[in-house]
Write a protein that holds these residues in place. Structure first.
Motif, PDB file in Angstrom:
ATOM      1  N   GLY A   1      35.455  46.141  50.377  1.00 16.36           N
ATOM      2  CA  GLY A   1      36.170  46.302  51.641  1.00 16.36           C
ATOM      3  C   GLY A   1      37.301  45.330  51.858  1.00 16.36           C
ATOM      4  N   GLY A   2      37.557  45.078  53.148  1.00 21.20           N
ATOM      5  CA  GLY A   2      38.689  44.241  53.534  1.00 21.20           C
ATOM      6  C   GLY A   2      39.854  45.090  53.998  1.00 21.20           C
TER       7      GLY A   2
ATOM      8  N   SER B   1      31.048  45.181  50.885  1.00 26.40           N
ATOM      9  CA  SER B   1      31.327  43.864  50.318  1.00 26.40           C
ATOM     10  C   SER B   1      32.670  43.341  50.824  1.00 26.40           C
TER      11      SER B   1
ATOM     12  N   ARG C   1      37.387  36.205  53.353  1.00 23.98           N
ATOM     13  CA  ARG C   1      38.611  35.509  53.780  1.00 23.98           C
ATOM     14  C   ARG C   1      38.663  35.334  55.304  1.00 23.98           C
TER      15      ARG C   1
ATOM     16  N   GLY D   1      31.650  37.389  49.814  1.00 21.03           N
ATOM     17  CA  GLY D   1      32.008  36.467  48.732  1.00 21.03           C
ATOM     18  C   GLY D   1      32.182  37.198  47.411  1.00 21.03           C
TER      19      GLY D   1
ATOM     20  N   PHE E   1      32.177  38.206  43.295  1.00 22.99           N
ATOM     21  CA  PHE E   1      31.075  38.536  42.382  1.00 22.99           C
ATOM     22  C   PHE E   1      31.104  37.675  41.132  1.00 22.99           C
ATOM     23  N   GLY E   2      32.239  36.997  40.920  1.00 25.01           N
ATOM     24  CA  GLY E   2      32.423  36.274  39.667  1.00 25.01           C
ATOM     25  C   GLY E   2      33.089  37.192  38.641  1.00 25.01           C
ATOM     26  N   GLY E   3      34.220  37.753  39.017  1.00 22.48           N
ATOM     27  CA  GLY E   3      34.993  38.599  38.098  1.00 22.48           C
ATOM     28  C   GLY E   3      34.347  39.949  37.837  1.00 22.48           C
TER      29      GLY E   3
ATOM     30  N   HIS F   1      42.367  46.456  50.120  1.00 20.71           N
ATOM     31  CA  HIS F   1      43.747  46.561  50.603  1.00 20.71           C
ATOM     32  C   HIS F   1      44.687  46.865  49.433  1.00 20.71           C
TER      33      HIS F   1
ATOM     34  N   ALA G   1      45.486  44.076  47.019  1.00 21.08           N
ATOM     35  CA  ALA G   1      44.386  43.335  46.366  1.00 21.08           C
ATOM     36  C   ALA G   1      44.217  43.853  44.933  1.00 21.08           C
TER      37      ALA G   1
ATOM     38  N   GLN H   1      43.776  42.296  41.929  1.00 26.25           N
ATOM     39  CA  GLN H   1      42.760  41.756  41.021  1.00 26.25           C
ATOM     40  C   GLN H   1      41.412  42.472  41.209  1.00 26.25           C
ATOM     41  N   MET H   2      41.071  42.696  42.475  1.00 26.10           N
ATOM     42  CA  MET H   2      39.778  43.332  42.739  1.00 26.10           C
ATOM     43  C   MET H   2      39.772  44.775  42.218  1.00 26.10           C
TER      44      MET H   2
ATOM     45  N   ASN I   1      39.167  44.567  38.568  1.00 23.91           N
ATOM     46  CA  ASN I   1      37.753  44.230  38.336  1.00 23.91           C
ATOM     47  C   ASN I   1      36.863  45.448  38.561  1.00 23.91           C
TER      48      ASN I   1
ATOM     49  N   LYS J   1      54.725  43.435  54.236  1.00 22.19           N
ATOM     50  CA  LYS J   1      54.373  44.065  52.955  1.00 22.19           C
ATOM     51  C   LYS J   1      54.187  45.550  53.200  1.00 22.19           C
TER      52      LYS J   1
HETATM   53  N1  LIG Z   1      46.111  41.060  49.658  1.00 24.39           N
HETATM   54  C1  LIG Z   1      46.353  41.476  50.893  1.00 24.39           C
HETATM   55  O1  LIG Z   1      47.498  41.615  51.317  1.00 24.39           O
HETATM   56  C2  LIG Z   1      45.212  41.815  51.808  1.00 24.39           C
HETATM   57  C3  LIG Z   1      45.495  42.223  53.115  1.00 24.39           C
HETATM   58  C4  LIG Z   1      44.436  42.557  53.958  1.00 24.39           C
HETATM   59  C5  LIG Z   1      43.141  42.489  53.500  1.00 24.39           C
HETATM   60  N2  LIG Z   1      42.910  42.096  52.196  1.00 24.39           N
HETATM   61  C6  LIG Z   1      41.512  42.028  51.742  1.00 24.39           C
HETATM   62  O2  LIG Z   1      41.220  40.679  51.499  1.00 24.39           O
HETATM   63  C7  LIG Z   1      40.407  40.546  50.342  1.00 24.39           C
HETATM   64  C8  LIG Z   1      41.044  39.559  49.393  1.00 24.39           C
HETATM   65  O3  LIG Z   1      42.315  40.045  49.039  1.00 24.39           O
HETATM   66  P1  LIG Z   1      43.067  39.454  47.786  1.00 24.39           P
HETATM   67  O4  LIG Z   1      44.415  40.074  47.728  1.00 24.39           O
HETATM   68  O5  LIG Z   1      42.919  37.967  47.768  1.00 24.39           O
HETATM   69  O6  LIG Z   1      42.161  40.073  46.620  1.00 24.39           O
HETATM   70  P2  LIG Z   1      42.346  40.020  45.036  1.00 24.39           P
HETATM   71  O7  LIG Z   1      43.423  39.053  44.697  1.00 24.39           O
HETATM   72  O8  LIG Z   1      42.465  41.393  44.530  1.00 24.39           O
HETATM   73  O9  LIG Z   1      40.918  39.467  44.583  1.00 24.39           O
HETATM   74  C9  LIG Z   1      40.688  38.092  44.315  1.00 24.39           C
HETATM   75  C10 LIG Z   1      39.201  37.868  44.234  1.00 24.39           C
HETATM   76  O10 LIG Z   1      38.609  37.945  45.523  1.00 24.39           O
HETATM   77  C11 LIG Z   1      37.316  38.522  45.430  1.00 24.39           C
HETATM   78  N3  LIG Z   1      37.311  39.756  46.218  1.00 24.39           N
HETATM   79  C12 LIG Z   1      38.364  40.510  46.618  1.00 24.39           C
HETATM   80  N4  LIG Z   1      37.967  41.540  47.360  1.00 24.39           N
HETATM   81  C13 LIG Z   1      36.626  41.453  47.448  1.00 24.39           C
HETATM   82  C14 LIG Z   1      35.628  42.218  48.101  1.00 24.39           C
HETATM   83  N5  LIG Z   1      35.943  43.296  48.841  1.00 24.39           N
HETATM   84  N6  LIG Z   1      34.336  41.831  47.964  1.00 24.39           N
HETATM   85  C15 LIG Z   1      34.002  40.735  47.223  1.00 24.39           C
HETATM   86  N7  LIG Z   1      34.902  39.957  46.602  1.00 24.39           N
HETATM   87  C16 LIG Z   1      36.204  40.311  46.719  1.00 24.39           C
HETATM   88  C17 LIG Z   1      37.063  38.766  43.959  1.00 24.39           C
HETATM   89  O11 LIG Z   1      36.434  37.603  43.481  1.00 24.39           O
HETATM   90  P3  LIG Z   1      35.464  37.646  42.205  1.00 24.39           P
HETATM   91  O12 LIG Z   1      36.355  37.772  41.019  1.00 24.39           O
HETATM   92  O13 LIG Z   1      34.722  36.346  42.277  1.00 24.39           O
HETATM   93  O14 LIG Z   1      34.557  38.833  42.369  1.00 24.39           O
HETATM   94  C18 LIG Z   1      38.465  38.899  43.410  1.00 24.39           C
HETATM   95  O15 LIG Z   1      38.565  38.625  42.029  1.00 24.39           O
HETATM   96  C19 LIG Z   1      40.257  41.934  49.734  1.00 24.39           C
HETATM   97  O16 LIG Z   1      38.953  42.382  50.001  1.00 24.39           O
HETATM   98  C20 LIG Z   1      41.284  42.787  50.439  1.00 24.39           C
HETATM   99  O17 LIG Z   1      40.818  44.093  50.667  1.00 24.39           O
HETATM  100  C21 LIG Z   1      43.914  41.748  51.358  1.00 24.39           C
END
Ligand SMILES: NC(=O)c1ccc[n+]([C@@H]2O[C@H](COP(=O)([O-])OP(=O)(O)OC[C@H]3O[C@@H](n4cnc5c(N)ncnc54)[C@H](OP(=O)(O)O)[C@@H]3O)[C@@H](O)[C@H]2O)c1
Length: 254
Positions: A10-11, A33, A37, A51, A53-55, A76, A79, A81-82, A85, A199
């Protein structure tokens, strides 16, 4: 009837909407999940896991150990990397993956968008002269704007940003969408905004600022979508629900 065990990454608004739509439906056993943040995420029904999962490996392990049937990547659009993964973990664990990928916003008549491919480029595109900038890129992504300290940034985010990430001249607004056009227009006018930076998240919840900017003929610096890895996807929660109906039907008749 055995419930299908579902992990939603999610997110995003879609993840929340899907969790709400499946709440109370005995055909699905849902875990949502979140990366963790946001310290106070919106209240959602069902099981919550917070939190990383560890990649990809860690996610694959969770999918296997906890016997999930389906993985829904509703993260999102930025996102990346997720998403990578999720694809690798689904492949490694043999769990079926569906992504929800909302379409990006597209320019309409009257829009004055300046397209850029990074936050750094967005900061540079504001220009040399000091401007009043409405910045909605998210509180974790403010640091690049420290490179353009001459502007005054009206920063809107769900939670207050860390002070060390902020450019020197800021006005902070904490608010959670969705937002409507009248309020967005009033905000742009009240803060005498000259340029909007965002964005290209897409979706309805954050689109009102674009309508308001168009109405006021303001330029919008638009950070384009990153390239996303290929995965089976639908664009809406409604389509995800249809897909789940089919998944459930095929599983229960198997
Ligand atoms: N990027 C944006 O602009 C944005 C905007 C709004 C909301 N979000 C939300 O914020 C979260 C983080 O965004 P990000 O851009 O930093 O992600 P990301 O760069 O794609 O992911 C970085 C790491 O964060 C952990 N992660 C991300 N989403 C997760 C989830 N739903 N559940 C559990 N672990 C998660 C994973 O850690 P591990 O490798 O340890 O599993 C992943 O490797 C995402 O869930 C996304 O939907 C992002």
């Amino acid at each position: 009837m055995t419930a299908l065990k579902l992990l939603i990454l999610g997110g995003s608004g879609e993840a929340a909407d899907l969790a709400r739509a499946l709440d109370g439906d005995a055909r699905y056993d849902v875990t949502l999940s979140l990366a963790g943040r946001t310290t106070e995420p919106a209240a959602l029904p069902g099981k919550l896991r917070t939190g990383g999962f560890g990649g990809a490996e860690g996610l694959a392990r969770v999918l296997g150990d906890e016997r999930f049937d389906l993985l829904i990547d509703a993260t999102h659009p930025f996102a990346v990397q997720m998403k990578v993964n999720a694809i690798e973990a689904a492949r490694a664990s043999g769990v079926t993956l569906l992504a929800i990928r909302r379409p990006p916003w597209v320019q309409r008549e009257g829009d004055r968008w300046i397209m850029v491919t990074s936050l750094e480029a967005a900061a540079a595109a504001i220009g040399e002269d000091p401007r009043r900038v409405f910045l909605t890129t998210g509180r974790m992504e403010l640091a690049p704007f420290r490179a353009a300290p001459q502007h005054l940034y009206i920063v809107r985010s769900v939670e207050a940003p860390s002070p060390e990430d902020l450019p020197p001249l800021v006005e902070l607004i904490t608010a959670r969408g969705p937002f409507n056009v009248a309020d967005e227009r009033a905000l742009l006018e009240a803060h005498k905004v000259e340029v909007v930076v965002t964005k290209n998240s897409g979706g309805a919840g954050a689109a009102a600022k674009l309508d308001a900017a168009r109405a006021l003929s303001l330029p919008v610096i638009m950070v384009e979508r990153p390239d996303l890895p290929e995965a089976p996807y639908v664009e809406t929660v409604a389509d995800a629900l249809l897909w789940l109906e089919r998944a459930h039907g095929s599983t229960s008749s198997a």
